[in-house]
Scaffold this active site. Sequence first.
Site, PDB file in Angstrom:
ATOM      1  N   PHE A  57      -6.184 -55.337 -33.555  1.00 21.54           N
ATOM      2  CA  PHE A  57      -6.488 -56.620 -32.908  1.00 21.54           C
ATOM      3  C   PHE A  57      -5.680 -57.766 -33.514  1.00 21.54           C
ATOM      4  O   PHE A  57      -5.194 -57.700 -34.645  1.00 21.54           O
ATOM      5  CB  PHE A  57      -7.984 -56.925 -32.950  1.00 21.54           C
ATOM      6  N   ASN A  79       1.439 -52.632 -40.577  1.00 19.49           N
ATOM      7  CA  ASN A  79       1.068 -53.171 -39.274  1.00 19.49           C
ATOM      8  C   ASN A  79       2.279 -53.145 -38.348  1.00 19.49           C
ATOM      9  O   ASN A  79       3.407 -53.322 -38.790  1.00 19.49           O
ATOM     10  CB  ASN A  79       0.566 -54.612 -39.403  1.00 19.49           C
ATOM     11  N   HIS A  87       0.355 -44.549 -41.000  1.00 19.19           N
ATOM     12  CA  HIS A  87       0.846 -44.634 -42.389  1.00 19.19           C
ATOM     13  C   HIS A  87       1.275 -43.259 -42.865  1.00 19.19           C
ATOM     14  O   HIS A  87       0.778 -42.246 -42.394  1.00 19.19           O
ATOM     15  CB  HIS A  87      -0.237 -45.178 -43.317  1.00 19.19           C
ATOM     16  N   SER A 132     -11.880 -58.496 -32.722  1.00 19.11           N
ATOM     17  CA  SER A 132     -11.801 -59.544 -33.736  1.00 19.11           C
ATOM     18  C   SER A 132     -12.872 -60.600 -33.484  1.00 19.11           C
ATOM     19  O   SER A 132     -13.278 -60.833 -32.331  1.00 19.11           O
ATOM     20  CB  SER A 132     -10.414 -60.187 -33.702  1.00 19.11           C
ATOM     21  N   LYS A 172     -10.322   4.259 -48.686  1.00 23.35           N
ATOM     22  CA  LYS A 172      -9.236   5.242 -48.767  1.00 23.35           C
ATOM     23  C   LYS A 172      -8.634   5.269 -50.162  1.00 23.35           C
ATOM     24  O   LYS A 172      -8.506   6.309 -50.793  1.00 23.35           O
ATOM     25  CB  LYS A 172      -8.128   4.903 -47.752  1.00 23.35           C
ATOM     26  N   LYS A 219      14.658 -44.629 -37.590  1.00 27.67           N
ATOM     27  CA  LYS A 219      15.209 -44.876 -38.918  1.00 27.67           C
ATOM     28  C   LYS A 219      14.048 -45.076 -39.889  1.00 27.67           C
ATOM     29  O   LYS A 219      13.175 -45.913 -39.660  1.00 27.67           O
ATOM     30  CB  LYS A 219      16.091 -46.129 -38.918  1.00 27.67           C
ATOM     31  N   HIS A 220      14.025 -44.301 -40.952  1.00 23.86           N
ATOM     32  CA  HIS A 220      13.021 -44.447 -42.007  1.00 23.86           C
ATOM     33  C   HIS A 220      11.598 -44.481 -41.459  1.00 23.86           C
ATOM     34  O   HIS A 220      10.797 -45.363 -41.765  1.00 23.86           O
ATOM     35  CB  HIS A 220      13.320 -45.663 -42.872  1.00 23.86           C
ATOM     36  N   LYS A 264       5.503  -0.519 -39.513  1.00 21.18           N
ATOM     37  CA  LYS A 264       6.347   0.633 -39.877  1.00 21.18           C
ATOM     38  C   LYS A 264       7.852   0.309 -39.881  1.00 21.18           C
ATOM     39  O   LYS A 264       8.675   1.192 -40.119  1.00 21.18           O
ATOM     40  CB  LYS A 264       6.101   1.787 -38.891  1.00 21.18           C
ATOM     41  N   GLY A 306      -3.241   7.920 -43.854  1.00 18.31           N
ATOM     42  CA  GLY A 306      -3.376   7.845 -42.410  1.00 18.31           C
ATOM     43  C   GLY A 306      -2.109   7.834 -41.594  1.00 18.31           C
ATOM     44  O   GLY A 306      -1.285   8.761 -41.610  1.00 18.31           O
TER      45      GLY A 306
END
Length: 616
Positions: free
Chosen positions: A565, A456, A616, A589, A80, A290-291, A28, A49
């Site tokens: 690994f 990586n 990533h 590995s 309604k 950074k980045h 309201k 209403g």
Amino acid sequence: MAHILSSVIGEVSDKVKITRALLSVSDKTGIIELAALLSAHNVELLSTGGTAATLRANGLVVKDVSEVTGFPEILDGRVKTLHPAVHGGLLAVRGNAKHDEETRINGIKSIDLVVINLYPFAETIKSGADFSTSVENIDIGGPSMLRSSAKNHNYVAVITSPNQYNKLIEEIKSNDGSTTLTFRRELAAQAFARSAEYDATIASYFASQVTTGTDDKPVVRAYTPQFHLKYGCNPHQKPSAIYSQSGSKLPFSVISGSPGYINLLDACNAWQLVKELDEALGLPAAASFKHCSPAGAAVGVPLTAAEALAYEIADPSTLSPTALAYVRARNADPMCSFGDFAAVSTIVDVSTAKVFQSEVSDGIVAPGYEPEALEILKKKKKGGFIILLADKDFVPPSVEFREMFGVTFSQKRNDTLFSSDYLKQIVTKSPEAGFPSEAVRDLIVVSISIKYTQSNSVGYAINGQMIGVGAGQQSRVDCVKLAGRKVSLWFLRQHPKVQSLPFKSGVKRQDRVNARVRYIEGDITAAELPIWLSNFSETPETLTEADKASFMASLTGVSLASDAFFPFRDSIDHASRYGVSFVAQAGGSVADDEVNRACDEYGMTMAHTGLRLFHH
């Protein structure tokens, strides 16, 4: 092929006088003032209403929708406005002979304005309501009126939020009680977006309640625009904006400055990193980004005398734990941290704000700011320093989505918190000895840091701070080498010859940083040499390769971690040059035994975490 309907032709005017309005709102806010304005313009008010009761209680004349339809509200209010007397008044194309005749025969009068908001379904499910209660709060009549009005926007204006009231009031006052076609079309676009958002929330909720066919469930997502950005990653990538997922808020708010696209990518990553470090170690944490990768990250551990001198901290006792964390994070790689975006896990105090005064930085994200600290930061960069307030209670969605090249990717969010539990599987000699507490701390620092580093990635840490980050290399040993080079620069800044460089007074802080790095690297070109020498009052003594090797040989107790690994022992062989004593990696590995033997040969203690941390 589906049958395509032809358009229905009528008379279209730019301005449509509001003579009849239907108001039916659950919120309201502002509705009495809006209704009073409409009434003052002799607009007939229809309502339902609770809205009708509110308007009457404030002295306004209102006709119940049930009087218009000749049909009472039934089924606990579920029915309604679902009636031809309402939707005919909304959908009739004016000036179309057939529509005009049909509305005349059926006693249907046009409605020029609809003001509605929908049942609070999103709020209902957020409250933890049960399934039946949630379903009952799905609006049916509201979206139907919204869509009818928006479809027929040539003649009908539709308002879906109190946020639109001021613009509607301005439109009415400027156009003698009418609305313009441009305005109505704008409202229609917003109405259809609201409808889509509402339905997306319902669809997502129902999908979450379905336990079968989970792999094939459709995903419907809607976003709410929050603010525009100057551009995206690059100046030619326009438009650009920030959105929140509908029904949710952003994990931060902007206190000062105008953040850019990359600033906010850094802020989101950096904040998650420091929040997790704080949770894992119970120490104030900081990161310098950074980045989308950390140049450095750290927790609030006191500085050694050599570190204080290298970091140009005259009196370390003046630094709060939070300030210590940022000083350490920034000084992992102060050259790369130039123009960083910072994050701290605790409230920024005056001590921390003063550290920023002497640093070139784009902005900061933190869960709070002391008033005096905030004023210090607001003055930085002539008011352009970006200050974000992190919502420490924000809970991110458990599933992440990303769009790229027309493909939508989804995955469970990487919400694993790295802790000492991941350091229990020691695979080198004397596993019962375990890691010393300082090594546990440092391995947690480096593991959480590389979790938010472009893969990586490999990192080195000591004394609660990253001292070398190797990010985004296709070969893991190249990550080790890149980060190792940064370790050398970090440690050799503490060499007596570096710390006694005879800088001229007035040489800027970042120029001193850069000059030290070039001095350590030692490959200054003939053309570069005069510029470099101009920083000094006298020619510095040469830092020989023998000087470097002798000093580096004193470095020990360094922790190394990898986001996956080690596929060969070459990474361990190279890391041995940088004082590495402790290692954490995922393991798994085919060369694990070979890598384990290499660690044993160098006296390193290594744990297999069983946890890959690609980012990533």
